[in-house]
Design an enzyme around this catalytic site. Structure first.
Site, short mmCIF file in Angstrom:
data_model
loop_
_atom_site.label_atom_id
_atom_site.label_comp_id
_atom_site.label_asym_id
_atom_site.label_seq_id
_atom_site.Cartn_x
_atom_site.Cartn_y
_atom_site.Cartn_z
N LYS A 54 0.87 -1.12 0.15
CA LYS A 54 0.05 0.01 -0.20
C LYS A 54 0.78 1.27 0.01
O LYS A 54 2.13 1.18 0.57
CB LYS A 54 -0.97 0.01 1.24
CG LYS A 54 -0.26 -0.10 2.72
CD LYS A 54 0.03 1.45 2.84
CE LYS A 54 0.89 1.34 4.31
NZ LYS A 54 1.58 2.66 4.91
N ASP A 112 -2.45 -2.03 9.51
CA ASP A 112 -2.67 -2.01 8.07
C ASP A 112 -2.92 -3.24 7.59
O ASP A 112 -3.38 -3.54 6.22
CB ASP A 112 -1.19 -1.67 7.59
CG ASP A 112 -0.82 -0.08 7.68
OD1 ASP A 112 -1.64 0.61 8.25
OD2 ASP A 112 0.48 -0.22 7.82
O1 C5P Z 1 -0.09 -1.67 14.34
P1 C5P Z 1 1.37 -1.75 13.80
O2 C5P Z 1 1.99 -2.84 14.59
O3 C5P Z 1 1.36 -1.73 12.21
O4 C5P Z 1 1.99 -0.63 14.37
C1 C5P Z 1 3.51 -0.38 14.72
C2 C5P Z 1 3.64 0.77 15.35
O5 C5P Z 1 3.31 2.18 14.65
C3 C5P Z 1 2.86 1.06 16.57
O6 C5P Z 1 3.32 0.23 17.63
C4 C5P Z 1 2.99 2.60 16.95
O7 C5P Z 1 4.19 2.73 17.44
C5 C5P Z 1 2.87 3.13 15.70
N1 C5P Z 1 1.45 3.55 15.15
C6 C5P Z 1 0.95 4.47 15.69
N2 C5P Z 1 -0.13 4.83 15.16
C7 C5P Z 1 -1.22 4.19 14.38
C8 C5P Z 1 -0.60 3.13 13.86
C9 C5P Z 1 0.92 2.60 14.24
O8 C5P Z 1 1.57 5.30 16.62
N3 C5P Z 1 -2.16 4.50 14.20
#
Ligand code: C5P
Length: 306
Positions: A11, A138
């Protein structure tokens, strides 16, 4: 069934507007996801115990243990459907690792779709998206694909109203990677240093929605935005040259993808994209420049062996 193979897209974010840090450590955001034709392939087969093997682009950076997002997805699915066998997962990567294109989330989405098929578990796409949201912000989008508005931490999705247009993109792979949490932390730091800054709730860009409804690359190029771009540029200053080189070579828009360091550029046509890609590679401002189109479908079964 002896194996199932799923193809899953990367993406880019056409808009990424980040709100204040939430108590759970995530940021509320409004984003417009767009799936592009740069794919990983994930194959699953029955096994005595779960395992994962990674080949291709950046494979050495991907954990081959229980931390692997695809294996986490398998465990989440197993819990939801109760008492199934082990799964051997093979991931063939094209999506850059830690590149801001949700490659790990894509592999998790692919694993959910593939194992659902392998086990004949019969979960609906909506149920798979809900399980995906437990694995990463995502993942749900990689199941859905197309162009979609993401809210919450990115997992609450609504398909975007769009003309049936195909857009031509150039994806510039960087020589390096940026961990997503580091880039969010840099954004928080930069915002804390701005005295008097008000934290406002993020909102969808009307300009971007107009551009998508019109299917117009000139309007779309002008409407691209990413709040993580400045922090990514602070952490990875070489990207300024990459973006500038793309603009100089005639890109309609140039932006850091998600948390970077991959950059993407909008072209008028497939020919224009090919020219832009060779200009970027010729200028020596990226490791490689690939052409891609979007939107494309989300995680899709491409082969089944019985
Ligand atoms: O959800 P995911 O594991 O992909 O996110 C990785 C990191 O990115 C999270 O631990 C956080 O630090 C940051 N993040 C965030 N806000 C979001 C998505 C991700 O702060 N909406």
């Amino acid at each position: 069934m002896t194996s199932v193979t799923v193809r899953v897209p990367a993406k880019i974010n056409l808009q990424l507007t980040v709100g204040p840090l939430r108590p759970d450590g995530y940021h509320g955001l409004v984003t417009v996801f767009h799936a592009v034709s740069l794919f990983d392939e994930v194959t699953v087969a029955p096994a005595a115990a779960d395992s994962v093997r990674v080949t291709g682009e950046g494979a050495d950076l991907v954990p081959e243990d229980g931390d692997n997002l695809a294996l986490r997805a398998v465990r989440v699915l197993r819990k939801a459907v109760a008492g199934r066998d082990g799964v051997a997962v093979t991931i063939d990567k094209r999506i850059p690792v830690a590149g801001g294109m949700a490659g790990g989330s894509a592999d998790a989405a692919a694993a959910l779709v593939a194992v659902n098929e392998l086990w004949g578990a019969g979960l609906s796409p909506r149920e798979l998206r809900a399980l995906g949201a437990e694995v990463g912000s995502d993942v749900a989008f990689a199941v859905l694909g197309g162009t979609a508005i993401g809210e919450g931490r990115g997992e609450q999705l609504t398909p975007a109203p769009a003309a049936p247009a195909t857009f031509h993109w150039v994806i510039a792979l960087a020589d390096g990677h940026l961990p997503t949490p580091t880039v969010f932390r840099e954004l928080d730091k930069q915002r804390a240093d701005q005295p008097g800054r008000q934290d406002t709730e993020p909102a969808l860009s009307a300009e971007l929605m107009d551009a998508l409804t019109a299917g117009d690359p000139v309007k779309l190029g002008a409407a691209l935005s990413n709040d993580l771009q400045d922090p990514a540029l602070t952490l990875f200053p070489e990207l300024r040259k990459t973006l500038a080189a793309g603009r100089e070579a005639g890109a309609r828009g140039a932006l850091v993808s998600g948390s970077g360091p991959t950059c993407f550029f909008l072209a008028d046509s497939a020919e224009h994209a090919a020219k832009l890609a060779s200009a970027l590679e010729g200028a020596g401002v990226c490791r490689r420049a690939l052409t891609a189109t979007g939107p494309v479908a989300g995680a899709t079964v491409v082969a089944k062996l019985h």
